[in-house]
Scaffold this motif. Structure first.
Motif, mmCIF file in Angstrom:
data_model
loop_
_atom_site.group_PDB
_atom_site.id
_atom_site.type_symbol
_atom_site.label_atom_id
_atom_site.label_comp_id
_atom_site.label_asym_id
_atom_site.label_seq_id
_atom_site.Cartn_x
_atom_site.Cartn_y
_atom_site.Cartn_z
ATOM 1 N N ARG A 6 3.827 92.361 117.958
ATOM 2 C CA ARG A 6 5.164 92.293 117.381
ATOM 3 C C ARG A 6 5.062 91.664 115.997
ATOM 4 O O ARG A 6 4.998 90.439 115.879
ATOM 5 N N PRO A 7 5.043 92.477 114.938
ATOM 6 C CA PRO A 7 4.957 91.892 113.602
ATOM 7 C C PRO A 7 6.258 91.176 113.263
ATOM 8 O O PRO A 7 7.333 91.717 113.448
ATOM 9 N N GLY A 8 6.140 89.987 112.798
ATOM 10 C CA GLY A 8 7.305 89.202 112.458
ATOM 11 C C GLY A 8 7.246 87.846 113.113
ATOM 12 O O GLY A 8 6.208 87.402 113.595
ATOM 13 N N LEU A 9 8.384 87.182 113.130
ATOM 14 C CA LEU A 9 8.481 85.835 113.675
ATOM 15 C C LEU A 9 9.151 85.890 115.042
ATOM 16 O O LEU A 9 10.352 86.158 115.135
ATOM 17 N N PRO A 10 8.412 85.682 116.145
ATOM 18 C CA PRO A 10 9.036 85.715 117.466
ATOM 19 C C PRO A 10 9.929 84.496 117.678
ATOM 20 O O PRO A 10 9.504 83.365 117.473
ATOM 21 N N VAL A 11 11.172 84.756 118.076
ATOM 22 C CA VAL A 11 12.140 83.685 118.315
ATOM 23 C C VAL A 11 12.363 83.520 119.810
ATOM 24 O O VAL A 11 12.223 82.432 120.351
ATOM 25 N N THR A 12 12.728 84.593 120.460
ATOM 26 C CA THR A 12 12.887 84.633 121.917
ATOM 27 C C THR A 12 12.116 85.864 122.403
ATOM 28 O O THR A 12 11.697 86.681 121.587
ATOM 29 N N PRO A 13 11.957 86.015 123.708
ATOM 30 C CA PRO A 13 11.267 87.223 124.178
ATOM 31 C C PRO A 13 11.958 88.521 123.735
ATOM 32 O O PRO A 13 11.310 89.545 123.581
ATOM 33 N N ALA A 14 13.268 88.456 123.496
ATOM 34 C CA ALA A 14 14.005 89.663 123.111
ATOM 35 C C ALA A 14 14.235 89.777 121.611
ATOM 36 O O ALA A 14 14.683 90.814 121.135
ATOM 37 N N LEU A 15 13.964 88.726 120.851
ATOM 38 C CA LEU A 15 14.281 88.732 119.418
ATOM 39 C C LEU A 15 13.076 88.344 118.578
ATOM 40 O O LEU A 15 12.451 87.302 118.804
ATOM 41 N N THR A 16 12.759 89.202 117.615
ATOM 42 C CA THR A 16 11.709 88.929 116.642
ATOM 43 C C THR A 16 12.278 89.208 115.255
ATOM 44 O O THR A 16 12.819 90.287 115.015
ATOM 45 N N ILE A 17 12.171 88.234 114.373
ATOM 46 C CA ILE A 17 12.657 88.417 113.008
ATOM 47 C C ILE A 17 11.561 89.115 112.212
ATOM 48 O O ILE A 17 10.444 88.600 112.109
ATOM 49 N N PRO A 18 11.839 90.291 111.626
ATOM 50 C CA PRO A 18 10.827 90.986 110.839
ATOM 51 C C PRO A 18 10.449 90.174 109.601
ATOM 52 O O PRO A 18 11.277 89.509 109.000
ATOM 53 N N ARG A 19 9.183 90.230 109.222
ATOM 54 C CA ARG A 19 8.703 89.498 108.041
ATOM 55 C C ARG A 19 9.435 89.947 106.773
ATOM 56 O O ARG A 19 9.571 89.184 105.835
ATOM 57 N N ALA A 20 9.903 91.197 106.753
ATOM 58 C CA ALA A 20 10.600 91.716 105.576
ATOM 59 C C ALA A 20 11.927 90.987 105.342
ATOM 60 O O ALA A 20 12.417 90.950 104.217
ATOM 61 N N SER A 53 21.074 90.447 108.579
ATOM 62 C CA SER A 53 19.928 90.759 109.431
ATOM 63 C C SER A 53 20.204 91.984 110.297
ATOM 64 O O SER A 53 21.268 92.108 110.904
ATOM 65 N N ALA A 54 19.225 92.859 110.360
ATOM 66 C CA ALA A 54 19.363 94.089 111.142
ATOM 67 C C ALA A 54 19.004 93.888 112.610
ATOM 68 O O ALA A 54 19.318 94.738 113.442
ATOM 69 N N VAL A 55 18.360 92.790 112.954
ATOM 70 C CA VAL A 55 17.912 92.588 114.327
ATOM 71 C C VAL A 55 18.952 91.907 115.210
ATOM 72 O O VAL A 55 18.779 91.823 116.413
ATOM 73 N N LEU A 56 20.041 91.431 114.616
ATOM 74 C CA LEU A 56 21.070 90.729 115.387
ATOM 75 C C LEU A 56 22.212 91.660 115.750
ATOM 76 O O LEU A 56 22.641 92.481 114.928
ATOM 77 N N ASN A 57 22.740 91.513 116.962
ATOM 78 C CA ASN A 57 23.975 92.221 117.286
ATOM 79 C C ASN A 57 25.146 91.318 116.878
ATOM 80 O O ASN A 57 24.938 90.171 116.456
ATOM 81 N N GLU A 58 26.343 91.809 116.986
ATOM 82 C CA GLU A 58 27.505 91.054 116.486
ATOM 83 C C GLU A 58 27.725 89.746 117.255
ATOM 84 O O GLU A 58 28.122 88.743 116.672
ATOM 85 N N THR A 59 27.448 89.747 118.545
ATOM 86 C CA THR A 59 27.597 88.523 119.332
ATOM 87 C C THR A 59 26.617 87.455 118.867
ATOM 88 O O THR A 59 27.003 86.301 118.663
ATOM 89 N N GLN A 60 25.371 87.841 118.677
ATOM 90 C CA GLN A 60 24.361 86.892 118.205
ATOM 91 C C GLN A 60 24.692 86.399 116.807
ATOM 92 O O GLN A 60 24.565 85.212 116.510
ATOM 93 N N ARG A 61 25.119 87.302 115.941
ATOM 94 C CA ARG A 61 25.463 86.921 114.577
ATOM 95 C C ARG A 61 26.617 85.914 114.564
ATOM 96 O O ARG A 61 26.591 84.914 113.861
ATOM 97 N N ALA A 62 27.645 86.173 115.378
ATOM 98 C CA ALA A 62 28.793 85.268 115.439
ATOM 99 C C ALA A 62 28.377 83.895 115.988
ATOM 100 O O ALA A 62 28.808 82.857 115.481
ATOM 101 N N ARG A 63 27.526 83.899 117.021
ATOM 102 C CA ARG A 63 27.075 82.642 117.613
ATOM 103 C C ARG A 63 26.250 81.836 116.612
ATOM 104 O O ARG A 63 26.434 80.623 116.462
#
Length: 148
Positions: A6-20, A53-63
């Motif tokens: 998983r290229p990027g920064l792993p945050v949770t098992p379901a979320l990885t922030i891309p290096r870009a 961020s493209a990896v977040l859904n609206e619920t995660q973004r709001a939280r």
């Protein structure tokens, strides 16, 4: 740090922030450092735009926006690391700090407490104890009180 799977920064098992989506900025760290202190850019600022961020859904973004409101500047989360003399170690420290901050903010909150009432027995015990304490103090008094 980043895994080859998983290229990027792993945050949770379901979320990885891309290096870009991460922006690194380097500057000179303060404090002691010997001869190389004036030439080494070892302080690291790691920034991530939560709002775009493209990896977040609206619920995660709001939280994230709600829980990290005091840390966001224009929707951008910035973490600084300058405790190590080596730039690479500071980069790793900043990445770990950012991942921990985001993971903590995304975690669900504590379970809501249901309001309860004191039982009748506990109320009666409390009042009985208060009366006993009052009687004890009254008996210690030098002036006797009138009983009505």
């Amino acid at each position: 740090m980043p895994s080859p799977v998983r290229p990027g920064l792993p945050v949770t098992p379901a979320l990885t922030i891309p290096r870009a989506e991460l922006t690194e900025r380097f500057s000179r760290a303060s404090g002691p450092g010997g001869q190389g202190v004036n030439t080494t850019d070892s302080r690291v600022e790691l920034s991530w735009d939560v709002g775009r961020s493209a990896v977040l859904n609206e619920t995660q973004r709001a939280r994230l926006t709600d829980r990290l409101a005091s840390r966001l500047v224009g929707g951008v989360l910035t973490v600084v690391a300058a405790e190590n003399r080596e730039q690479r170690r500071n980069r790793d420290a900043a990445a770990l700090r950012l991942a921990a901050l985001v993971a903590d903010a995304l975690a669900p909150g504590p379970k809501a407490r249901r309001a309860t009432r004191a039982t009748r027995g506990s109320q009666e015990r409390r009042l009985t104890a208060k009366k006993q304490r009052s009687d004890t103090k009254r008996l210690r008094s030098s002036k006797p009180r009138r009983e009505d």
